[in-house]
Design a protein around this motif. Sequence first.
Motif, mmCIF file in Angstrom:
data_model
loop_
_atom_site.group_PDB
_atom_site.id
_atom_site.type_symbol
_atom_site.label_atom_id
_atom_site.label_comp_id
_atom_site.label_asym_id
_atom_site.label_seq_id
_atom_site.Cartn_x
_atom_site.Cartn_y
_atom_site.Cartn_z
ATOM 1 N N ASP A 15 0.825 -1.209 0.000
ATOM 2 C CA ASP A 15 0.000 0.000 0.000
ATOM 3 C C ASP A 15 0.859 1.259 0.000
ATOM 4 O O ASP A 15 0.599 2.208 -0.752
ATOM 5 N N LYS B 122 2.473 1.771 -3.382
ATOM 6 C CA LYS B 122 1.515 2.307 -4.354
ATOM 7 C C LYS B 122 1.302 3.800 -4.144
ATOM 8 O O LYS B 122 1.228 4.579 -5.097
ATOM 9 N N ARG B 123 1.182 4.198 -2.886
ATOM 10 C CA ARG B 123 1.004 5.631 -2.600
ATOM 11 C C ARG B 123 2.176 6.444 -3.155
ATOM 12 O O ARG B 123 1.984 7.499 -3.765
ATOM 13 N N SER C 57 -3.823 4.574 -6.703
ATOM 14 C CA SER C 57 -4.831 4.328 -5.673
ATOM 15 C C SER C 57 -4.670 2.921 -5.118
ATOM 16 O O SER C 57 -4.094 2.034 -5.758
ATOM 17 N N LEU C 58 -5.215 2.707 -3.921
ATOM 18 C CA LEU C 58 -5.055 1.422 -3.245
ATOM 19 C C LEU C 58 -6.197 0.459 -3.526
ATOM 20 O O LEU C 58 -6.110 -0.722 -3.189
ATOM 21 N N ASP C 59 -7.265 0.947 -4.138
ATOM 22 C CA ASP C 59 -8.456 0.111 -4.315
ATOM 23 C C ASP C 59 -8.443 -0.680 -5.622
ATOM 24 O O ASP C 59 -9.398 -1.381 -5.933
ATOM 25 N N ARG C 60 -7.353 -0.579 -6.403
ATOM 26 C CA ARG C 60 -7.244 -1.318 -7.659
ATOM 27 C C ARG C 60 -5.897 -2.043 -7.722
ATOM 28 O O ARG C 60 -4.922 -1.610 -7.132
ATOM 29 N N LYS C 61 -5.887 -3.154 -8.415
ATOM 30 C CA LYS C 61 -4.645 -3.884 -8.624
ATOM 31 C C LYS C 61 -3.706 -3.049 -9.503
ATOM 32 O O LYS C 61 -4.157 -2.222 -10.303
ATOM 33 N N SER D 185 -7.812 -2.826 -13.101
ATOM 34 C CA SER D 185 -6.411 -2.664 -12.722
ATOM 35 C C SER D 185 -5.879 -1.310 -13.160
ATOM 36 O O SER D 185 -6.376 -0.715 -14.112
#
Length: 370
Positions: free
Chosen positions: A178, A181-182, A187-191, A221
Motif C-alpha cells: 500500500d 503504491k502511494r 490508488s489502493l483500491d485497484r490492482k 487494474s
Amino acid sequence: MKYMISGGGTGGHIFPAIAIADAISRLDSEAEFLFVGAMGRMEMERVPAAGYKIVGLPVAGFSRSNMLANFGVVVKLVKSMLKARSVVSTFRPDIAIGVGGYASGPVLKEAQRRGIPTLIQEQNSYAGVTNKLLAKKASCICVAYDGMDRFFPADRITVTGNPLRKKGVEGAKAISRDEAKRRLGFSLDRKLIAVTGGSLGARTLNRSMAVDLDKIISAGSNVLWQTGRFYIGEYRHLADKYPDERVKIVEFLDHMDLVYAAADLIVARAGASTISEIQATGATALLVPSPNVAEDHQTHNAMALASRGAAAMEPDASLEGRLGMIVNDLIGDSARLESMGAAAAAMGLADSDNRIAELAVGLARDCKTT
C-alpha cells in the motif's frame, strides 16, 4: 590488488558488474578497478556514474540476419583483441572478471593467455558461447542455476546466484504494498500491473500493451508502463485519456524497489537480472522471453521459474492480442499469484555479490603471492 571487470551491453550485465565491484571494495579497501566495456554501449555512461574507471573496445556482436555485415564485426573483433592486449598489459590485473557482453571475451582471453586468474559470472540458465569457450581455462565459474555442469567443468562451478542492486531488493522488502503504491501515485483500491521491457524497451510488450490497455483498465487494474528509450515518443500519449491514477507511461523506472513492492503483477522480459530480482523479492510475474537473444537463453531462464510454478510464461510470438486476457486471468486468481510469489522467493539466493567477491579476492591474493 588490481581487479579488471569486463562486459556490459545491457543493464543485466552492468548492474551485476558494479555490484561485484562494490562488494570487493568492502572486502579490500585498497582495491583498484578498471572496467572494460564496448564503445557506444550503456556501460560507458553507467560505470563512471557509479564511480569506476572504464575503457571501451570497438567490439560488436555478430549478425544472424545479415552475414555480410559480419565482415566489419570481424575487423572490430581483431581491433578489440589488440586493444585488450594493450589494456591488460598496462593495467596488469591480479584477476580478470567477466560478466558477459561483447567486451568480456577479448579481455578474459588475453588474461588467460598471460596466466592471470579469470572468474566468469554466468547469469543465465543456458550458457553463452563465449563463456563456454572461456570456461576451459577459467579459474572459477559462478552460476545462478543448478545443472550448469552440462556447459562447464564441474570442479570449477560455484552456485552463487546473480548479484543484484541491493537498494532495489532491500527497499522492496522494507515497504508495504500500500505504501509503495502511494509513493508511485496509484490508488489502493485497484490492482497494479507493472510492465517493463528494460531500459531500451521491448517492441512486442509495447505493441501488446497498446492493443489491450483498455481491456486491462476496464477490468479494474491500474498500469505502470515503462516503454524504454526507443518507444516513449510513440506511446506516451496513450495515458492522456485516463486519470493519472489509472495509467502512467514512462521511459525508465528509476525506483524498482517501489515497483517490486507495489505491483500485484509484473509483465517483463526474462533477462537474468529480472529473474533474480523476482526471486529475491518474491514478486509475481508474467515472463515474455525475448526471441532476439543468443541461444534463446531468456526462454530457458523463464522455463526455470515456470516449470516450478514460480512465474507465468507466454511466448513473444503469441502475446499480441492475448496480453489483456492473460493479465486479467492472472489478476483474478489470487491463490495462483500467492503461490507463484512464494515459489519464486524459495528459489532466490541471498548475498550473491559477497559470495562472488570473496572468490575474486581469494584468487587475486593467490595470484599476488605467486
